[in-house]
Design a protein around this motif. Structure first.
Motif, PDB file in Angstrom:
ATOM      1  N   LYS A  80       0.765   0.677  -4.123  1.00 47.69           N
ATOM      2  CA  LYS A  80       2.018   0.902  -4.849  1.00 47.69           C
ATOM      3  C   LYS A  80       1.948   0.233  -6.217  1.00 47.69           C
ATOM      4  O   LYS A  80       1.064  -0.584  -6.482  1.00 47.69           O
ATOM      5  N   TYR A  81       2.917   0.585  -7.063  1.00 49.24           N
ATOM      6  CA  TYR A  81       3.025  -0.100  -8.345  1.00 49.24           C
ATOM      7  C   TYR A  81       3.479  -1.535  -8.076  1.00 49.24           C
ATOM      8  O   TYR A  81       4.402  -1.764  -7.308  1.00 49.24           O
ATOM      9  N   ILE A 348      12.728   1.456   0.282  1.00 48.59           N
ATOM     10  CA  ILE A 348      11.278   1.525   0.055  1.00 48.59           C
ATOM     11  C   ILE A 348      10.650   2.421   1.114  1.00 48.59           C
ATOM     12  O   ILE A 348       9.925   3.372   0.811  1.00 48.59           O
ATOM     13  N   GLU A 427       6.091   4.683  -2.208  1.00 53.44           N
ATOM     14  CA  GLU A 427       7.456   4.969  -2.693  1.00 53.44           C
ATOM     15  C   GLU A 427       7.567   4.935  -4.198  1.00 53.44           C
ATOM     16  O   GLU A 427       8.552   5.395  -4.760  1.00 53.44           O
ATOM     17  N   THR A 428       6.542   4.393  -4.888  1.00 49.83           N
ATOM     18  CA  THR A 428       6.745   4.175  -6.325  1.00 49.83           C
ATOM     19  C   THR A 428       6.387   5.380  -7.190  1.00 49.83           C
ATOM     20  O   THR A 428       6.558   5.338  -8.404  1.00 49.83           O
TER      21      THR A 428
END
Ligand code: PLP
Length: 482
Positions: A80-81, A348, A427-428
């Motif tokens: 993720k980010y 998230i 999620e990002t």
């Protein structure tokens, strides 16, 4: 006081340079580094201005692939980010300049962070106790199995086996062997989850426990987790859950309440520390009260408003890492959790799940989907159609993605899906990025049909073409040119 070595390049080479003024290290460099390793001539560094040096490194950094550049859909890795605020906080000098042997009086802030992070993780997952010491997922697994071993030993029965589903992460069986157990593999059923009837057949008093990856590596939730826990407990065995994939469960499932005895977290995946270059990581494990007394020491407790390192666990398995584990990874996880807020964690996971299912729905017309069910945070497609019809392998598909500027998904894992393409968007990523990724995957499926050779010889426009993996393994040649 000069606290670090300065490797100054001079006409005379390094001779005569002394290392720190600390009395233990006040030695001539020749006494420490054997003569044969000392440089005999200047290192021939280029003489360039700052601007050229900066451009050189910026250009190099753009050859590399990273999450700041584009989506990193590497299944099982949760790329993720990682918010930049995490780095800012982890770089506070109050954290970076701590010494592990400083007195407790002067490290109260750090102890508070470790303690409060542990409390947050416990509450998110529903466990009674936690250790923050392990420094990787696999390290948490190892610590967890040592707990299982210590638990059975105290109860006077050395058990031999750990049950592992065929959809487990690869570190699980490896950890079992390292901890001195033998593994019993259990096959998944036609829905891709643990077959309860088979489990009933296998389980007996020789089984020490079961290690279950949940969601499993097929991206599916083990919905029978409570029944599995009850079955194990009825025979005195314990349930370990590999929680590296917690990115699908945050705020939705509390494994501690579902009967799981031990769970590891991958702080570097779910709780946002950049990883992928091999570390640093955080593999905290949470346990139910049965196992609390076996946890590693030291642990941190709060007495009034003071934090203390304590060693009073009678049956502790001892230290499994020096000092506190990877403290700065904990600082990042703490920052991340404080920023998002426990009450928002569910978003998230919901977004991670929606993103993976969106990819599944868009791509399943083009790539085979072995288990056509709602998935969790990742989807496992595969390249069997392309292989059977056009002789194109999953490896070729992955290499072709590089040509379009995308990192490839995890391939050939899980092992029980042939030609697997394991995609975890996290999620990002927004819909635009995910759509671009899907568009390219669809284009590649068409290319496989129309021009398979294009894929078989990919990548075409990366700085390095396709490497011969087999040769690289057998004749590893890593050298630095001077
Ligand atoms: C990444 C991962 C691990 C191992 O974690 P490391 O920190 O790489 O040791 C274990 N299980 C699962 C499911 C994982 O995704």
């Amino acid at each position: 006081m000069e606290s670090h070595l300065i490797f100054k390049q001079s006409r005379e080479g390094r001779r005569g340079i002394t290392i720190p003024t600390n009395k233990y290290y006040k030695k001539n460099i020749n006494e420490i580094i054997p003569n044969k390793f000392l440089r005999k001539s200047d290192s021939n560094l280029p003489e360039v201005g700052e601007q050229d040096a900066v451009r050189h490194f910026i250009n190099l950094s753009t050859l590399n692939y990273h999450i700041d550049k584009n989506i990193y859909p590497l299944g099982s890795c949760t790329m993720k980010y990682n918010p930049k605020i995490n780095e800012v906080v982890a770089n506070f000098s109050g954290f970076t300049e701590l010494h592990p042997l400083q007195s407790e009086e002067t490290t109260q802030g750090a102890l508070q962070i470790i303690y409060e992070l542990g409390e947050m993780l416990r509450s998110i997952t529903g466990f009674d106790d936690i250790t923050m010491q392990p420094v990787a997922g696999a390290h948490g697994e190892y610590a967890g199995l040592l707990l299982i071993r210590a638990y059975h030993k105290l109860h006077g029965n050395a058990r031999k086996y750990i049950i592992i589903p065929d959809s487990a992460h690869g570190t699980n069986p490896a950890t079992c062997i390292m901890a001195g157990y033998q593994t019993i593999e259990i096959k998944s059923d036609e829905n891709g989850i643990v077959n309860i009837d088979k489990l009933k057949e296998i389980i007996d008093e020789d089984v020490a426990g079961m290690m279950i990856t949940n969601p499993n590596t097929l991206g599916l939730f083990e919905s029978n987790i409570k029944e599995i826990a009850d079955l194990l407990h009825s025979k005195g065995a314990l349930l370990y859950m590999d929680g590296a994939n917690l990115n699908a469960l945050l705020g939705i499932v509390k494994p501690g309440i579902a009967g799981v005895d031990i769970l590891h977290f991958n702080l570097h995946k779910t709780f946002a520390t950049p990883h992928g270059g091999g570390g640093p990581g955080g593999g905290a494990i949470a346990v139910n009260s049965l196992l609390s007394d076996f946890l590693p020491i030291p642990y941190i407790s709060k007495i009034g408003d003071r934090y203390q390192m304590r060693y009073d666990k009678k049956n502790s398995i001892g230290n499994i890492h020096s000092f506190y584990g990877n403290f700065l990874v904990m600082v990042k996880a703490y920052t991340y959790l404080k920023m998002i807020g426990e009450e928002n964690l569910e978003k998230i996971s919901r977004n991670a799940i929606i993103n993976a299912n969106y990819i599944k729905e868009r791509l399943k017309k083009y790539y085979h989907l072995k288990y056509d069910k709602n998935c969790m945070h990742e989807v496992i497609l595969d390249g069997t159609l392309q292989k059977n019809r056009y002789g194109v392998r999953t490896l070729d598909i992955a290499k072709r993605l590089l040509d379009y500027g995308f990192h490839a998904p995890t391939i050939y894992f899980p092992l029980i899906v042939s030609e697997a393409l394991m995609i975890e968007p996290t999620e990002t990523e927004d819909k635009d990025t995910i759509d671009k990724f899907c568009d390219i995957m669809i284009m590649i499926a068409k290319e496989a049909e129309e021009n398979p050779e294009l894929l078989k010889s990919a990548p075409h426009n990366t700085p390095v073409r396709r490497l011969n993996d087999a040769l690289a393994v057998k004749k590893l040649n890593i050298s630095f040119e001077e």
